[in-house]
Design an enzyme around this catalytic site. Sequence first.
Site, PDB file in Angstrom:
ATOM      1  N   ASP A 126       0.766  -1.241   0.000  1.00  0.00           N
ATOM      2  CA  ASP A 126       0.000   0.000   0.000  1.00  0.00           C
ATOM      3  C   ASP A 126       0.806   1.305   0.000  1.00  0.00           C
ATOM      4  OD1 ASP A 126      -2.145   1.656   0.047  1.00  0.00           O
ATOM      5  OD2 ASP A 126      -2.878   1.103   2.008  1.00  0.00           O
ATOM      6  N   CYS A 214     -21.577  -5.729 -16.957  1.00  0.00           N
ATOM      7  CA  CYS A 214     -22.053  -5.310 -15.631  1.00  0.00           C
ATOM      8  C   CYS A 214     -21.658  -3.864 -15.336  1.00  0.00           C
ATOM      9  CB  CYS A 214     -21.460  -6.246 -14.578  1.00  0.00           C
ATOM     10  SG  CYS A 214     -21.887  -5.807 -12.899  1.00  0.00           S
TER      11      CYS A 214
HETATM   12  C1  B12 Z   1      -4.606   6.162  -3.775  1.00  0.00           C
HETATM   13  C2  B12 Z   1      -5.389   4.968  -3.275  1.00  0.00           C
HETATM   14  C3  B12 Z   1      -6.722   5.163  -2.928  1.00  0.00           C
HETATM   15  C4  B12 Z   1      -7.473   6.436  -3.273  1.00  0.00           C
HETATM   16  C5  B12 Z   1      -7.785   6.420  -4.799  1.00  0.00           C
HETATM   17  C6  B12 Z   1      -8.382   5.068  -5.253  1.00  0.00           C
HETATM   18  C7  B12 Z   1      -8.158   4.711  -6.712  1.00  0.00           C
HETATM   19  N1  B12 Z   1      -9.075   3.948  -7.248  1.00  0.00           N
HETATM   20  O1  B12 Z   1      -7.171   5.078  -7.310  1.00  0.00           O
HETATM   21  C8  B12 Z   1      -8.713   6.347  -2.327  1.00  0.00           C
HETATM   22  C9  B12 Z   1      -8.395   7.062  -1.028  1.00  0.00           C
HETATM   23  C10 B12 Z   1     -10.023   6.919  -2.892  1.00  0.00           C
HETATM   24  C11 B12 Z   1      -8.770   4.848  -2.075  1.00  0.00           C
HETATM   25  C12 B12 Z   1      -9.922   4.197  -1.703  1.00  0.00           C
HETATM   26  C13 B12 Z   1     -10.003   2.822  -1.483  1.00  0.00           C
HETATM   27  N2  B12 Z   1      -8.968   1.968  -1.410  1.00  0.00           N
HETATM   28 CO1  B12 Z   1      -7.130   2.457  -1.909  1.00  0.00          CO
HETATM   29  N3  B12 Z   1      -5.364   2.695  -2.564  1.00  0.00           N
HETATM   30  C14 B12 Z   1      -4.771   3.706  -3.141  1.00  0.00           C
HETATM   31  C15 B12 Z   1      -3.338   3.313  -3.542  1.00  0.00           C
HETATM   32  C16 B12 Z   1      -2.392   3.894  -2.497  1.00  0.00           C
HETATM   33  C17 B12 Z   1      -2.904   3.761  -4.943  1.00  0.00           C
HETATM   34  C18 B12 Z   1      -3.959   3.567  -6.066  1.00  0.00           C
HETATM   35  C19 B12 Z   1      -3.514   4.198  -7.407  1.00  0.00           C
HETATM   36  O2  B12 Z   1      -2.438   3.937  -7.905  1.00  0.00           O
HETATM   37  N4  B12 Z   1      -4.361   5.070  -8.021  1.00  0.00           N
HETATM   38  C20 B12 Z   1      -3.954   5.728  -9.252  1.00  0.00           C
HETATM   39  C21 B12 Z   1      -4.967   5.773 -10.396  1.00  0.00           C
HETATM   40  C22 B12 Z   1      -4.239   5.992 -11.719  1.00  0.00           C
HETATM   41  O3  B12 Z   1      -5.772   4.633 -10.479  1.00  0.00           O
HETATM   42  P1  B12 Z   1      -7.275   4.649 -11.134  1.00  0.00           P
HETATM   43  O4  B12 Z   1      -7.897   5.938 -11.254  1.00  0.00           O
HETATM   44  O5  B12 Z   1      -8.068   3.675 -10.345  1.00  0.00           O
HETATM   45  O6  B12 Z   1      -7.012   4.198 -12.631  1.00  0.00           O
HETATM   46  C23 B12 Z   1      -7.299   2.928 -13.112  1.00  0.00           C
HETATM   47  C24 B12 Z   1      -7.192   2.906 -14.545  1.00  0.00           C
HETATM   48  O7  B12 Z   1      -5.920   3.406 -14.850  1.00  0.00           O
HETATM   49  C25 B12 Z   1      -7.181   1.429 -14.822  1.00  0.00           C
HETATM   50  N5  B12 Z   1      -6.724   1.116 -16.177  1.00  0.00           N
HETATM   51  C26 B12 Z   1      -6.685   1.942 -17.216  1.00  0.00           C
HETATM   52  N6  B12 Z   1      -6.280   1.333 -18.304  1.00  0.00           N
HETATM   53  C27 B12 Z   1      -6.046   0.078 -17.978  1.00  0.00           C
HETATM   54  C28 B12 Z   1      -5.628  -0.979 -18.761  1.00  0.00           C
HETATM   55  C29 B12 Z   1      -5.435  -2.216 -18.157  1.00  0.00           C
HETATM   56  C30 B12 Z   1      -4.981  -3.351 -18.980  1.00  0.00           C
HETATM   57  C31 B12 Z   1      -5.701  -2.387 -16.763  1.00  0.00           C
HETATM   58  C32 B12 Z   1      -5.508  -3.693 -16.092  1.00  0.00           C
HETATM   59  C33 B12 Z   1      -6.136  -1.290 -15.997  1.00  0.00           C
HETATM   60  C34 B12 Z   1      -6.316  -0.070 -16.626  1.00  0.00           C
HETATM   61  O8  B12 Z   1      -6.314   0.948 -13.818  1.00  0.00           O
HETATM   62  C35 B12 Z   1      -6.270   1.890 -12.741  1.00  0.00           C
HETATM   63  C36 B12 Z   1      -6.539   1.168 -11.481  1.00  0.00           C
HETATM   64  O9  B12 Z   1      -7.915   0.921 -11.328  1.00  0.00           O
HETATM   65  C37 B12 Z   1      -3.403   1.750  -3.474  1.00  0.00           C
HETATM   66  C38 B12 Z   1      -2.126   1.066  -2.965  1.00  0.00           C
HETATM   67  C39 B12 Z   1      -1.046   0.995  -4.014  1.00  0.00           C
HETATM   68  N7  B12 Z   1       0.138   1.427  -3.652  1.00  0.00           N
HETATM   69  O10 B12 Z   1      -1.290   0.538  -5.106  1.00  0.00           O
HETATM   70  C40 B12 Z   1      -4.582   1.484  -2.491  1.00  0.00           C
HETATM   71  C41 B12 Z   1      -5.532   0.326  -2.798  1.00  0.00           C
HETATM   72  C42 B12 Z   1      -5.935   0.435  -4.253  1.00  0.00           C
HETATM   73  N8  B12 Z   1      -6.712   0.629  -1.984  1.00  0.00           N
HETATM   74  C43 B12 Z   1      -7.316  -0.391  -1.498  1.00  0.00           C
HETATM   75  C44 B12 Z   1      -8.556  -0.362  -0.809  1.00  0.00           C
HETATM   76  C45 B12 Z   1      -8.935  -1.600  -0.011  1.00  0.00           C
HETATM   77  C46 B12 Z   1      -9.382   0.762  -0.891  1.00  0.00           C
HETATM   78  C47 B12 Z   1     -10.860   0.861  -0.470  1.00  0.00           C
HETATM   79  C48 B12 Z   1     -11.671  -0.376  -0.821  1.00  0.00           C
HETATM   80  C49 B12 Z   1     -10.963   1.152   1.058  1.00  0.00           C
HETATM   81  C50 B12 Z   1     -12.401   1.375   1.532  1.00  0.00           C
HETATM   82  N9  B12 Z   1     -13.185   0.329   1.753  1.00  0.00           N
HETATM   83  O11 B12 Z   1     -12.791   2.490   1.724  1.00  0.00           O
HETATM   84  C51 B12 Z   1     -11.323   2.123  -1.263  1.00  0.00           C
HETATM   85  C52 B12 Z   1     -11.924   1.733  -2.617  1.00  0.00           C
HETATM   86  C53 B12 Z   1     -12.379   2.877  -3.478  1.00  0.00           C
HETATM   87  C54 B12 Z   1     -12.319   2.478  -4.956  1.00  0.00           C
HETATM   88  N10 B12 Z   1     -13.459   2.169  -5.530  1.00  0.00           N
HETATM   89  O12 B12 Z   1     -11.219   2.449  -5.528  1.00  0.00           O
HETATM   90  C55 B12 Z   1      -6.598  -1.680  -1.881  1.00  0.00           C
HETATM   91  C56 B12 Z   1      -7.398  -2.338  -2.994  1.00  0.00           C
HETATM   92  C57 B12 Z   1      -7.388  -3.857  -3.012  1.00  0.00           C
HETATM   93  C58 B12 Z   1      -8.049  -4.344  -4.280  1.00  0.00           C
HETATM   94  N11 B12 Z   1      -8.751  -5.466  -4.186  1.00  0.00           N
HETATM   95  O13 B12 Z   1      -7.960  -3.740  -5.311  1.00  0.00           O
HETATM   96  C59 B12 Z   1      -5.169  -1.137  -2.339  1.00  0.00           C
HETATM   97  C60 B12 Z   1      -4.520  -1.914  -3.464  1.00  0.00           C
HETATM   98  C61 B12 Z   1      -4.300  -1.195  -1.065  1.00  0.00           C
HETATM   99  C62 B12 Z   1      -3.792  -2.611  -0.778  1.00  0.00           C
HETATM  100  N12 B12 Z   1      -2.499  -2.829  -0.858  1.00  0.00           N
HETATM  101  O14 B12 Z   1      -4.516  -3.534  -0.496  1.00  0.00           O
HETATM  102  N13 B12 Z   1      -7.561   4.264  -2.317  1.00  0.00           N
HETATM  103  S1  SF4 Z   2     -16.392  -4.593 -10.501  1.00  0.00           S
HETATM  104 FE1  SF4 Z   2     -18.027  -6.043  -9.987  1.00  0.00          FE
HETATM  105  S2  SF4 Z   2     -19.882  -4.756  -9.862  1.00  0.00           S
HETATM  106 FE2  SF4 Z   2     -18.331  -3.569 -10.959  1.00  0.00          FE
HETATM  107  S3  SF4 Z   2     -18.704  -3.975 -13.122  1.00  0.00           S
HETATM  108 FE3  SF4 Z   2     -17.147  -5.442 -12.426  1.00  0.00          FE
HETATM  109  S4  SF4 Z   2     -18.304  -7.274 -11.854  1.00  0.00           S
HETATM  110 FE4  SF4 Z   2     -19.770  -5.584 -11.941  1.00  0.00          FE
END
Ligand code: B12
Ligand code: SF4
Length: 330
Positions: A126, A214
């Site tokens: 993380d 979905c």
């Molecule tokens: C910053 C951060 C947050 C921020 C931003 C979340 C986010 N989605 O980026 C906040 C504070 C909002 C947050 C919230 C949560 N977080 Co957080 N967070 C992080 C952190 C530190 C970095 C994430 C990051 O790099 N974001 C940057 C941007 C660029 O990501 P993005 O907008 O989602 O962009 C996506 C697109 O780029 C997509 N994409 C685009 N093109 C392509 C192409 C391909 C081929 C693929 C595969 C993907 C892809 O991939 C990206 C990732 O989804 C990580 C830990 C880590 N070091 O990785 C934990 C992490 C993601 N968090 C975690 C958790 C548990 C949560 C919460 C569930 C906590 C909660 N219950 O409240 C929530 C979930 C909210 C949500 N729906 O994401 C876990 C997730 C576990 C998992 N199963 O994924 C992590 C991995 C921590 C851990 N080590 O376990 N988090």
């Molecule tokens: S993450 Fe889960 S709820 Fe969201 S689109 Fe994918 S399967 Fe559906």
Amino acid sequence: MIEAAVVKSIAVELGFAACGIAKAERLPESEYPLEEWLARGYNADMQYMERNIEMRRDPRLLVEGARSVISLLVLYKSDRVMEGRGKIAQYAYGEDYHERLKRMMYSLMALIKERYPDFEGRPFVDTAPISDRHWAVRAGLGWIGRNTLFVHPRYGSYCFLGEIVTTSTVDCYDTPMELSVEDETHSGLIADPQPTTCISPKQDSSMNCGCGSCRLCLDACPNKAITIMESGAPMLDARRCTSYNTIENRADRLPDELDTRGYAYGCDICQMVCPYNRHAPASFHLDDQRKAELESLTNSDDIVFSGFTKHSAMSRIKYWQWRRNVDICK
Ligand code: B12
Ligand code: SF4
Ligand code: SF4
């Protein structure tokens, strides 16, 4: 060189739900569009996401001489959840996951070293500049769902991710999971193929994703915090997200329009609706005593709150943030 099968079997014995190993390489912009996310301001006040951008993309800049990334999953789905006002996200019900995963990863590294004395590695969970989700995808463990979280076909998204970046090479590397769109159960990877609402015969993005058509998580988010880009990739605007606002936001006042649905720490809404999570096994037992303790936090004072959250993920926030969050709970 270390043997992947040996590492994976030790990992499973230690309690990790899954383990995969990827080559340490640079993640291209198309796979991890971090700059675009930052340019849109989606990181809100999380300035740490603006630092070490190149390191976040390339684990070889984080660990000199890195050759492989061992990705690890630990599950946290609870057998029951808090309800009402002042809810805490499930990931924070138990022990602080940073401590738990680090301890497990150090044990894993010690056992690998017993078998391969040249093995060197560093564990991350993380907080380091490395994208945990993308390495889990690269290591063939699942995909990034529309809720932007990593989804494992059997265990869903209620899982913590960590990785060991090592200078060792591995005899057999994993690659991203092939998700066949013709086969509704994704080549039988899903043990219980019930989430049929989730699987469509056609994938509607170029991403290797098991979400099909979905959109349950997108529709369920009360703050419409997730946007689907033209490429089909999901992006989360942290400014709108309850999780960001209740955990990371240090402002005295949270946005008036924020709809927390009773969450005072984190938010699980976009995970609760996910069919992959509904069918995932629970791995945390929320007993009566712990539930009562968590629920009583809404009335706690500074001393009780700090004592209770000392070894919990909730230690990320201060008491004044907790009070602010409880006060705006709708
Ligand atoms: C910053 C951060 C947050 C921020 C931003 C979340 C986010 N989605 O980026 C906040 C504070 C909002 C947050 C919230 C949560 N977080 Co957080 N967070 C992080 C952190 C530190 C970095 C994430 C990051 O790099 N974001 C940057 C941007 C660029 O990501 P993005 O907008 O989602 O962009 C996506 C697109 O780029 C997509 N994409 C685009 N093109 C392509 C192409 C391909 C081929 C693929 C595969 C993907 C892809 O991939 C990206 C990732 O989804 C990580 C830990 C880590 N070091 O990785 C934990 C992490 C993601 N968090 C975690 C958790 C548990 C949560 C919460 C569930 C906590 C909660 N219950 O409240 C929530 C979930 C909210 C949500 N729906 O994401 C876990 C997730 C576990 C998992 N199963 O994924 C992590 C991995 C921590 C851990 N080590 O376990 N988090
Ligand atoms: S993450 Fe889960 S709820 Fe969201 S689109 Fe994918 S399967 Fe559906
Ligand atoms: S964590 Fe809550 S507010 Fe954030 S994207 Fe998911 S449902 Fe929306």
